[in-house]
Design an enzyme around this catalytic site. Structure first.
Site, short mmCIF file in Angstrom:
data_model
loop_
_atom_site.label_atom_id
_atom_site.label_comp_id
_atom_site.label_asym_id
_atom_site.label_seq_id
_atom_site.Cartn_x
_atom_site.Cartn_y
_atom_site.Cartn_z
N GLU A 231 -9.28 1.23 0.70
CA GLU A 231 -7.98 1.89 0.84
C GLU A 231 -7.24 1.63 -0.47
OE1 GLU A 231 -5.26 3.96 3.67
OE2 GLU A 231 -7.42 3.54 3.61
N CYS A 265 1.40 1.76 -1.36
CA CYS A 265 0.49 2.85 -1.72
C CYS A 265 0.92 4.15 -1.08
CB CYS A 265 -0.93 2.50 -1.34
SG CYS A 265 -1.18 2.11 0.40
#
Length: 471
Positions: A231, A265
């Site tokens: 991720e 993110c």
């Protein structure tokens, strides 16, 4: 434990507190061996029993909530998001304890397409899963993969970022108070060298962090032939169409871009607004951004915490300088501030931006909001997809159907409709990262469990015929 060269720093004051204290290679290998030894009895427990253990851990974390919030606040310099982290982990434990037993129930036997052959199946957990987590949400991202791996029957070795190690002690205390759990999960201090060693000691690795480091992890995992669930970074776009509720859109985008000082993110890092409503949207956004204050001198004094890793200031300054040089207009904010030894950045809104600027194409990881006018929805989609990233995004429109029509064309894994960053709180929807934003199965939704088990089939010839079927 061996003394490390990395120094643990207070992000609010800049003071060095102590050296990092990672395990030696031998100590880490011994720990991995102990976790492996404890894993078979853990996997032998029924999914319902493992769920009960996770529920017991949930109660220990709840009882240690104040200590964990304090440690996370010391790690990151911000308070509100630390509370959200702990509460988010409690929610994850509740969800997996409730859902895992049914999800882990083997499917009913079925007949193969060959007469007389029955298929039974199930999952076999990876013995030891390594989790390497970043500094922006240390507890939440340290456990978001560890919890479903535990539910699936794996043992777990977690290596958080060297920037934020203070939470490790209180979370390990909660683990120690759950007898069935303490043998199958450990959280250790360490820098990149420790993370590299973890990859070589485990059977699968889950990594959250930058694209550059993710590529290194992927190569290392491939060399030892284990799966890597990655991720990685994002440059999440928000699209605002004419007819959208501009008050809602400006408030949501401001939150999505500045929570945790933009150090996420899934932060909104670029905004595309139809020309007809561009000026009004920017006016509302700037007015609201200027109301936000720094969480200084105390963590609860404002909304914008410090930059957790001061090295990030270099990236933000480079992006801002490049944007100014190429003609961007700074509508508010726009500079790094050094206050009390900490490094800070106020919410920054930029206009007159384009894709020739780094701030529109590279991950900034700060509370910087570049806003670009677009002709129409087609233009917005074209620009939103002009990216090496593909983590998530947001669309604001007059109604859900109009927003979905645009969202369906975006090359990202999760899209919030008339809101931002919902994937931070809603973990039930399965999604994959697109492009360079990640690799591997969904870390969200029921499919998250499947990453941590290999599938096995039993092919049973129950025919009454005396000879094999092919005779």
């Amino acid at each position: 434990m061996s003394g490390g060269t990395y120094q643990v720093r207070d992000p609010r004051t800049g003071e060095i507190e102590r050296p990092l204290c990672p395990p030696t290679p031998t100590e880490l290998a011994d720990l991995a061996a102990r976790l492996r030894t404890a894993q078979p009895p853990w996997a032998a427990l029924s999914p319902t029993r493992r769920a009960a253990v996770l529920s017991a851990w949930r109660e220990e974390i709840a009882s240690a909530r104040d200590d964990l919030v304090a440690a996370l606040t010391a790690d990151t310099g911000r308070l509100t998001e630390s509370v959200i982290e702990v509460d988010g982990v409690l929610g994850m434990l509740d969800r997996w304890a409730a859902q895992a037993p049914a999800l882990l129930t083997p499917p009913a036997p079925r007949q193969a397409n060959i007469p007389g052959v029955e298929i039974r199946g199930g999952g076999v957990p990876y013995p030891l899963v390594g989790v390497i987590a970043p500094w922006n949400f240390p507890l939440l991202l340290g456990l978001i993969d560890a919890i479903p791996a535990l539910a699936a029957g794996c043992a777990v070795l977690v290596k958080p970022s060297e920037v934020t190690p203070r939470f490790i002690a209180p979370v390990m205390k909660t683990i120690a108070r759950v007898p069935d759990l303490r043998g199958v999960i450990a959280v250790v201090e360490g820098d990149g060298s420790t993370g590299a060693a973890v990859v070589n000691l485990v059977d699968a690795v889950a990594f959250t962090g930058s694209v550059a480091t993710g590529r290194v992890v992927a190569v290392a995992a491939a060399q030892v032939f284990i799966p890597a669930f990655l991720e990685l970074g994002g440059k999440d776009p928000a699209i605002v169409l004419a007819g959208a509720d501009l008050d809602r859109a400006s408030s949501s985008i401001l939150w999505g871009a500045t929570t945790n000082a933009g150090q996420s993110c899934l932060s909104i890092e670029r905004v595309y607004v139809e020309e007809a409503v561009f000026d009004e949207f920017v006016s509302r956004l700037v007015e609201k951004a200027e109301r936000l204050t720094l969480a200084c001198p105390r963590p609860g004094d404002g909304q914008i915490g410090p930059l957790i890793d001061p090295a990030q200031a270099t990236v933000i300054e480079r992006h801002l300088a490049d944007a100014r040089e190429k003609g961007a207009t700074v509508r508010c904010g726009g500079r790094i501030e050094h206050i009390g030894g900490g490094t800070w950045c106020r919410p920054t809104v930029l206009t007159d931006v384009d894709h020739g600027m780094s701030v529109m194409t590279e991950e900034t990881f700060g509370p910087v909001i570049p806003v670009m006018a677009v002709r129409d929805a087609d233009h917005a989609v074209e620009l939103a997809n002009d990216s090496v990233y593909g983590l998530s995004g947001a669309v604001f429109a007059a109604d859900t159907s109009a927003a979905l029509a645009v969202a369906d064309r975006l090359h990202v894994g999760a899209i919030s409709i008339n809101d931002c960053a919902l994937t931070a709180f809603v973990h039930d929807g399965e999604k994959n990262s697109f492009n360079s934003s990640g690799l591997g199965g969904s870390r969200m939704g029921p499919a998250s469990l499947n990453r941590f088990q290999r599938r096995r089939s039993y092919l049973i010839n129950d025919s009454s015929r005396p000879d094999p079927w092919w005779h």
